[in-house]
Enzyme design. Structure first.
Site, PDB file in Angstrom:
ATOM      1  N   HIS A   1       4.301   4.447   5.035  1.00 52.45           N
ATOM      2  CA  HIS A   1       4.415   4.745   3.756  1.00 52.45           C
ATOM      3  C   HIS A   1       5.253   3.648   3.651  1.00 52.45           C
ATOM      4  O   HIS A   1       6.380   4.357   3.907  1.00 52.45           O
ATOM      5  CB  HIS A   1       4.330   5.396   3.188  1.00 52.45           C
ATOM      6  CG  HIS A   1       2.693   6.522   2.636  1.00 52.45           C
ATOM      7  ND1 HIS A   1       2.286   6.034   1.333  1.00 52.45           N
ATOM      8  CD2 HIS A   1       1.883   7.207   3.913  1.00 52.45           C
ATOM      9  CE1 HIS A   1       0.723   6.654   2.019  1.00 52.45           C
ATOM     10  NE2 HIS A   1       0.663   7.121   3.075  1.00 52.45           N
TER      11      HIS A   1
ATOM     12  N   HIS B   1       1.978  -0.976   2.745  1.00 54.87           N
ATOM     13  CA  HIS B   1       1.980  -0.180   2.988  1.00 54.87           C
ATOM     14  C   HIS B   1       1.801  -0.831   5.129  1.00 54.87           C
ATOM     15  O   HIS B   1       1.140  -2.492   5.105  1.00 54.87           O
ATOM     16  CB  HIS B   1      -0.108   1.027   3.118  1.00 54.87           C
ATOM     17  CG  HIS B   1       1.138   1.249   2.232  1.00 54.87           C
ATOM     18  ND1 HIS B   1       0.376   1.456   0.818  1.00 54.87           N
ATOM     19  CD2 HIS B   1       1.039   2.827   1.831  1.00 54.87           C
ATOM     20  CE1 HIS B   1       0.666   2.498   0.095  1.00 54.87           C
ATOM     21  NE2 HIS B   1       1.400   3.396   0.459  1.00 54.87           N
TER      22      HIS B   1
ATOM     23  N   LYS C   1       9.627  11.251   7.779  1.00 58.21           N
ATOM     24  CA  LYS C   1      10.121  10.683   7.048  1.00 58.21           C
ATOM     25  C   LYS C   1      11.202  10.297   7.513  1.00 58.21           C
ATOM     26  O   LYS C   1      11.807  10.850   7.828  1.00 58.21           O
ATOM     27  CB  LYS C   1       9.588  10.538   5.631  1.00 58.21           C
ATOM     28  CG  LYS C   1      10.302  11.848   4.911  1.00 58.21           C
ATOM     29  CD  LYS C   1       9.682  12.362   3.976  1.00 58.21           C
ATOM     30  CE  LYS C   1      10.467  13.742   2.984  1.00 58.21           C
ATOM     31  NZ  LYS C   1      10.842  13.184   1.422  1.00 58.21           N
TER      32      LYS C   1
ATOM     33  N   CYS D   1      -2.271   3.853  -2.248  1.00 58.08           N
ATOM     34  CA  CYS D   1      -1.526   3.999  -1.385  1.00 58.08           C
ATOM     35  C   CYS D   1      -3.658   4.054  -0.876  1.00 58.08           C
ATOM     36  O   CYS D   1      -4.179   3.461  -0.218  1.00 58.08           O
ATOM     37  CB  CYS D   1      -1.804   5.169  -0.438  1.00 58.08           C
ATOM     38  SG  CYS D   1      -0.651   6.972  -1.711  1.00 58.08           S
TER      39      CYS D   1
ATOM     40  N   GLN E   1       6.014   1.565  -9.111  1.00 53.31           N
ATOM     41  CA  GLN E   1       6.562   1.184  -7.675  1.00 53.31           C
ATOM     42  C   GLN E   1       6.307   0.089  -6.492  1.00 53.31           C
ATOM     43  O   GLN E   1       4.947  -0.488  -6.602  1.00 53.31           O
ATOM     44  CB  GLN E   1       5.915   2.956  -6.923  1.00 53.31           C
ATOM     45  CG  GLN E   1       5.266   4.294  -7.157  1.00 53.31           C
ATOM     46  CD  GLN E   1       4.934   4.689  -6.149  1.00 53.31           C
ATOM     47  OE1 GLN E   1       3.447   4.382  -6.047  1.00 53.31           O
ATOM     48  NE2 GLN E   1       4.729   5.723  -5.621  1.00 53.31           N
TER      49      GLN E   1
ATOM     50  N   ASP F   1       6.240  -0.285  -3.851  1.00 52.83           N
ATOM     51  CA  ASP F   1       5.140  -0.102  -2.400  1.00 52.83           C
ATOM     52  C   ASP F   1       4.269  -0.743  -1.564  1.00 52.83           C
ATOM     53  O   ASP F   1       4.400  -2.038  -1.731  1.00 52.83           O
ATOM     54  CB  ASP F   1       3.623   0.694  -3.361  1.00 52.83           C
ATOM     55  CG  ASP F   1       3.263   1.738  -2.814  1.00 52.83           C
ATOM     56  OD1 ASP F   1       4.251   2.222  -1.867  1.00 52.83           O
ATOM     57  OD2 ASP F   1       2.326   2.763  -3.704  1.00 52.83           O
TER      58      ASP F   1
ATOM     59  N   ARG G   1       2.257   9.598 -14.261  1.00 57.70           N
ATOM     60  CA  ARG G   1       1.896  10.268 -13.288  1.00 57.70           C
ATOM     61  C   ARG G   1       2.563  11.482 -15.084  1.00 57.70           C
ATOM     62  O   ARG G   1       3.100  10.921 -15.726  1.00 57.70           O
ATOM     63  CB  ARG G   1       3.558  10.610 -12.389  1.00 57.70           C
ATOM     64  CG  ARG G   1       2.575   9.984 -11.291  1.00 57.70           C
ATOM     65  CD  ARG G   1       2.959   9.766 -10.097  1.00 57.70           C
ATOM     66  NE  ARG G   1       3.155   9.281  -8.748  1.00 57.70           N
ATOM     67  CZ  ARG G   1       4.005   9.168  -7.429  1.00 57.70           C
ATOM     68  NH1 ARG G   1       5.498   9.837  -7.488  1.00 57.70           N
ATOM     69  NH2 ARG G   1       3.908   8.515  -7.015  1.00 57.70           N
TER      70      ARG G   1
END
Length: 688
Positions: free
Chosen positions: A549, A423, A503, A372, A419, A421, A401
């Site tokens: 997100h 946005h 969320k 992000c 991910q 991902d 991670r």
């Protein structure tokens, strides 16, 4: 200790995914908040369970049924089992069973010290510490006990006796000082740490008769006799560090399951046997899909050619779906200056989950744990107008991670993962429409893989958060409005939103009834403020955009593992790494097979040619064991006529096809995510 502290609750929440309607009457909000702060202390991968109830949403819109390998009987079996979330009596049985097990362990092995023992999706566990002891006669040091299968039988026998005596289970409230005095009296140092972590008073203690007690917040059954002993089973022993810290004591964790009656236990065991057959780690190796090379380090995935073929198909489909729905695909670096992660707040909030920094020209650089902040920089690259919004950027971004070695688990918990991902930067008045569009896309993508039953949670503002009441209320209303517009049932999890916004979380149910957390859509008021993101309004003023997100798979690796277990490695035609295998009857047709294979590859059909050094029956058996959906036998007759004798793994003999018809049909089925059912020509058998 049972759920009387933030640390205990963190393990509970991390492993059970319990819902507000259960946890709200068990644990006060302050404890739930502490649990969320300490959720990373959990040191094992969550057990998955079947889910039944009104939260399951089957979309009413027509969707692809591409994962036809699931047998209807399996679905019915999975639906019968209750869960902690929809059966309070079951939860109480499991909670009380955990206490009875801890009491039994200390009866069987007096040196054992209890720590924590939450219920989890399919049962419960308890962690015990076994210190070294001294032989009273010889004075020799006896090493700490390592529990065995024989020890578990001994514990279960002691549990049955406790249940049979029908001891009352009662609650007592005491002061903190009194609780400490009692703990000192019995010499349980771990309980003292747990007591220190409990911030509320009075302290609650639950007793089993006058025989045993522990710190606990409840709830429980009225007496041990309410536990159906024939519906309780001790399963396994595993190691776990205290507080999830490898620098602390190694504990021994006993996993167990408990149900309302023996029939449910029997059914659960059947489900677990089926789960073993579907284990993605075993199938990944057997089918040559992926590996974890320990020489390279734990938690790092190596994608083999067959697994890579499936992954490429998944990613291409994902990209096409996104571009068709107004997203732009972007790519960002794998590392960045540490200052970026300080600006985003990740270094302050998630430092323990990040790898150490590297030095580049006397500056600290960080391998990325998130995508992000990169998208925020790209947004900030130019001044945006309200006319430019919404902006939708999607990225298959690999992140890294730090995970402790003891928590790594196949593809489900790794150190490097991709991910899916995305946005969305939008105006406040666009927010609900954008959320609906995200949910539509989520439904479209997941249903393509056969996942069409969802369990949905809407999580609201926690105690510690950023942003005004007005913007939180508006964002929560937009999320809730989107769910209502979709007509999806959901539960509200009060106070479990992220600190930066509310969320929606979505879980999917697999072929044998287990639930998996996958998709999420989250409002973010934090990053736009931290990065100073703005757009020019119609009035010429500058405002911060709303940032969403969004992930659908969660991670490609984890979703791939779920997919493998869902279909037991028997992928549908459109995903199969080898869609067509040519089986030459004689070496004389090998060149012809290679010509057919080359033609198939040009049409995008994934094809292999058997080496032909086995008898035909063995070639067919090998192809079926490799889960190849379509096989074609090639002999001299087929070469001379330009036709192939086709066999489906699921339907058997499909008859004879000319090459172009077969390849075009395979290509069509791949594009449509359908199984091949078209029949070819059948030869008439001559009558004697």
């Amino acid at each position: 200790m049972k759920l009387g502290s933030g640390a205990a609750m963190s393990l509970f929440l991390a492993t059970s995914g319990a819902f507000q309607r259960v946890s709200s009457f068990v644990v006060p909000a302050a404890t739930r908040a502490a649990a969320r702060r300490n959720a990373q202390a959990a040191s094992t991968v969550a057990a998955q369970s079947p889910f039944v109830g009104s939260l399951w949403k089957t979309p009413s819109s027509p969707v692809s049924r591409s994962m036809s390998t699931v047998v209807e009987e399996e679905k019915e079996v999975a639906l019968e089992l209750p869960t902690n979330e929809n059966d309070e009596d079951l939860l109480r049985i499991r909670h009380s069973s955990a206490h009875v097990m801890a009491m039994a362990v200390q009866q069987a092995f007096p040196e054992a010290q209890v720590t924590i023992g939450p219920w989890i999706d399919n049962g419960f566990y308890y962690d015990f510490y076994f210190p070294e002891t001294t032989d009273e006669e010889t004075g020799e040091t006896i090493p700490s006990r390592k529990l065995t299968d024989a020890d578990l039988k001994k514990v279960k026998k002691a549990m049955d006796k406790i249940i049979g005596k029908n001891y009352p289970i009662t609650m007592e409230e005491v002061s903190r000082e009194e609780a400490k005095r009692r703990i000192d009296e019995i010499g349980e140092p771990f309980k003292l740490e747990i007591l220190d972590s409990i911030k509320t008073e009075p302290i609650t203690i639950y007793h089993i008769g006058d025989e045993w007690w522990d710190l606990c917040a409840g709830p429980h059954v009225e007496s041990t006799g309410k536990i159906p002993k024939k519906a309780v089973a001790l399963q396994s022993v595993a190691g776990a560090y205290w507080r999830g810290d490898e620098k602390r004591e190694m504990l021994q964790r006993i996993y167990a399951t408990a149900w309302k009656d023996p029939k449910q236990l029997k059914q659960y065991k059947k489900m677990m046997e089926e789960a073993k057959k579907r284990d993605h780690r075993m199938l990944g190796q057997k089918l040559g899909l992926f590996s974890i090379q320990e020489d390279a380090g734990g938690g790092l995935v190596f994608w083999h050619p067959k697994g890579s073929a499936i992954r490429e198909t998944i990613e291409n489909f994902w990209k096409q779906q996104h571009t068709d729905n107004g997203y732009d695909i972007v790519y960002t670096p794998h590392i960045a200056n540490l200052n970026l992660w300080k600006t985003s707040g990740h270094f302050d909030f998630y430092r323990e989950g990040m790898f150490d920094q590297m030095e580049v020209e006397e500056e600290a650089y960080q391998i990325k744990p998130m995508n992000c902040p990169f998208h925020c920089l790209m947004y900030k690259d130019e001044l945006r107008s309200y006319r430019d919004l919404p902006i939708r950027w999607a990225e298959l971004g690999t992140v890294y991670r730090y995970e402790r070695s003891g928590t790594l688990h196949g593809l489900f918990r790794v150190r490097g993962f991709t991910q899916d991902d995305a946005h969305v930067f939008c105006l406040p008045e666009q927010l609900q429409d954008e959320i609906v569009a995200v949910l539509d896309l989520t439904e479209s993508i997941l249903s393509k893989f056969g996942f069409d039953k969802y369990q949905i949670m809407l999580s609201t503002r926690p105690e510690k958060s950023v942003g005004s009441d007005a913007i939180w209320d508006a964002a929560t209303a937009a999320l809730e409005g989107a769910l209502k517009e979709k007509g999806w049932d959901y539960e509200i999890d009060e106070g479990d939103g992220a600190f930066y916004g509310p969320k929606i979380d979505l879980k999917i149910r697999d072929a044998i009834g287990r639930t998996w957390q996958c998709s999420t859509v989250q409002c973010d008021f934090n990053l736009p403020e931290r990065f100073g993101l703005e757009y020019v309004t119609a009035e010429g003023t500058r405002e911060a955009p709303i940032m969403l997100h969004r992930a659908i798979f969660g991670s490609v690796e984890r979703f791939f593992g779920i997919l493998v277990e869902n279909c037991a490695g028997d992928f549908p035609l459109w995903l199969a790494p080898t869609q067509l295998k040519l089986l030459p009857v004689t070496d004389a047709v090998q060149d012809y097979c290679k010509e057919v294979a080359a033609k198939a590859k040009k049409l995008g059909v994934r094809v292999e040619v058997d080496r032909g050094n086995e008898r035909l029956a063995k070639q067919i058996r090998n192809a079926e064991q490799s889960r190849v959906p379509v096989m074609a036998v090639v002999g001299m007759k087929e070469m001379e006529t330009g036709k192939l004798a086709v066999r489906s793994r699921k339907l058997g003999d499909l008859g004879s096809f000319d090459i172009d018809s077969l390849l075009n049909e395979l290509s069509r089925c791949t594009d449509a995510a359908e199984e091949m059912t078209m029949m070819g020509e059948k030869e008439e058998k001559e009558e004697n």
